[in-house]
Design an enzyme around this catalytic site. Structure first.
Site, PDB file in Angstrom:
ATOM      1  N   LYS A   1       8.595  64.057  57.199  1.00 23.07           N
ATOM      2  CA  LYS A   1       9.506  65.195  57.202  1.00 23.07           C
ATOM      3  C   LYS A   1      10.196  65.310  58.555  1.00 23.07           C
ATOM      4  CE  LYS A   1       8.971  66.624  52.974  1.00 23.07           C
ATOM      5  NZ  LYS A   1       8.354  67.867  52.504  1.00 23.07           N
TER       6      LYS A   1
ATOM      7  N   ARG B   1      -0.038  64.226  50.230  1.00 19.62           N
ATOM      8  CA  ARG B   1       0.990  63.474  49.511  1.00 19.62           C
ATOM      9  C   ARG B   1       1.714  62.618  50.535  1.00 19.62           C
ATOM     10  NH1 ARG B   1       6.486  63.914  48.138  1.00 19.62           N
ATOM     11  NH2 ARG B   1       7.001  63.204  46.026  1.00 19.62           N
TER      12      ARG B   1
END
Length: 287
Positions: free
Chosen positions: A229, A263
């Protein structure tokens, strides 16, 4: 450190989350425009080979996504999403034994995925972009990942406005969880995700990471998706290090705050970190 033992009902099987290590969900994006691996696995054979490699490498789940939901992404119609997804899902279901998750917010895609053997629906919208998805999941006897987000991918960062991001995300997830229960999705079928990067800026993401233990009060296992991210990319670039180092740091912090599932895109790094954490509580070491 010992955590309360949690279970996740996937319909065909009941999963028990181990107290001393996280579980790992490997990500395969079947898209041309995902921020991490867009275009690499558009070929069904390449995608299914990657999934088999992930299983052999030690992941606990595999998540297939046929539409990018990154901030700024353009929507894909359900026919195109199904066209991308089905050949891979069918191949994976025939070859793999780990539970298969499908990352979608659409009712029609969810219905087809469940019919073709998906064990989990991973819904970044938390039932907010296509309300019919909750009814499909309720009748589908599968696991459900309830993710916090605001707005739609194309413009969601406009909604990254909070007074207290932790308490507001908690309240919104609580409301969405109750909505799931109201339509008939049993609580033990739900895992919650605070939705890093979805209508959150760098400061919001850091505050959520620091306070993930607040979300244990939802009473359900937690999943995080911080892999690659932008808020971690910024730190990695600032210090001239590989992004996977930042991923592993953030994921490990999350584990110690009670998160059950990582994840991830980089399976090798995650599996190594998972195995190390498990070794810390090896009974032979404690004697």
């Amino acid at each position: 450190m010992l955590k309360k033992e949690m279970h996740w009902n996937l319909g065909k099987k009941m999963l028990r989350f181990p107290a001393r290590r996280p579980m790992i969900m490997g990500v395969i994006n079947l898209t041309p425009d995902s921020f991490s691996d867009g275009g690499k696995y558009m070929n069904p054979q390449a995608a299914s080979d990657r999934a088999l490699w992930m299983q052999d490498s030690g992941v606990d789940f595999i998540d297939l996504g046929a539409e990018s939901t990154r901030p700024g992404a353009d929507p894909v119609d359900e026919k195109e999403e199904i066209l991308r997804l089905l050949p891979v899902l069918k191949r994976c279901r025939a070859k793999l034994t780990v539970p298969l998750s499908v990352d979608t917010y659409k009712a029609a895609v969810s219905r087809v995925a469940i019919e073709e053997g998906a064990d989990i629906i991973n819904d970044v919208s938390g039932g907010g972009w296509d309300p019919g998805i909750l009814d499909v999941v309720a009748g589908g006897n599968v696991g459900y990942i309830l993710v916090h987000s605001r707005g739609m991918p194309k413009n969601m960062q406009r909604d990254a406005r909070y007074g207290d991001v932790v308490e507001e995300v908690f309240a919104e997830l609580s409301n969405k969880l109750q909505r799931c229960l109201n339509v008939g999705i049993a609580k033990e079928r739900i895992v919650c995700d605070v939705g890093f990067g979805f209508a959150k800026d760098k400061t919001h993401n850091l505050k959520l990471l620091r306070r993930l233990d607040r979300f244990l009060d939802l009473g359900r296992p937690l999943m995080i998706g911080v892999s690659r991210k932008s808020f971690l990319q910024a730190f990695a670039k600032q210090h001239g290090i590989d992004i996977e180092i930042m991923n592993t740091i953030a994921q490990t912090v999350a584990f110690f705050l009670g998160v059950e599932i990582w994840r991830v895109h980089d399976v090798s790094a995650a599996v190594a970190a998972r195995n190390f954490l498990e070794k810390l509580w090896d009974t032979d070491l404690l004697q």
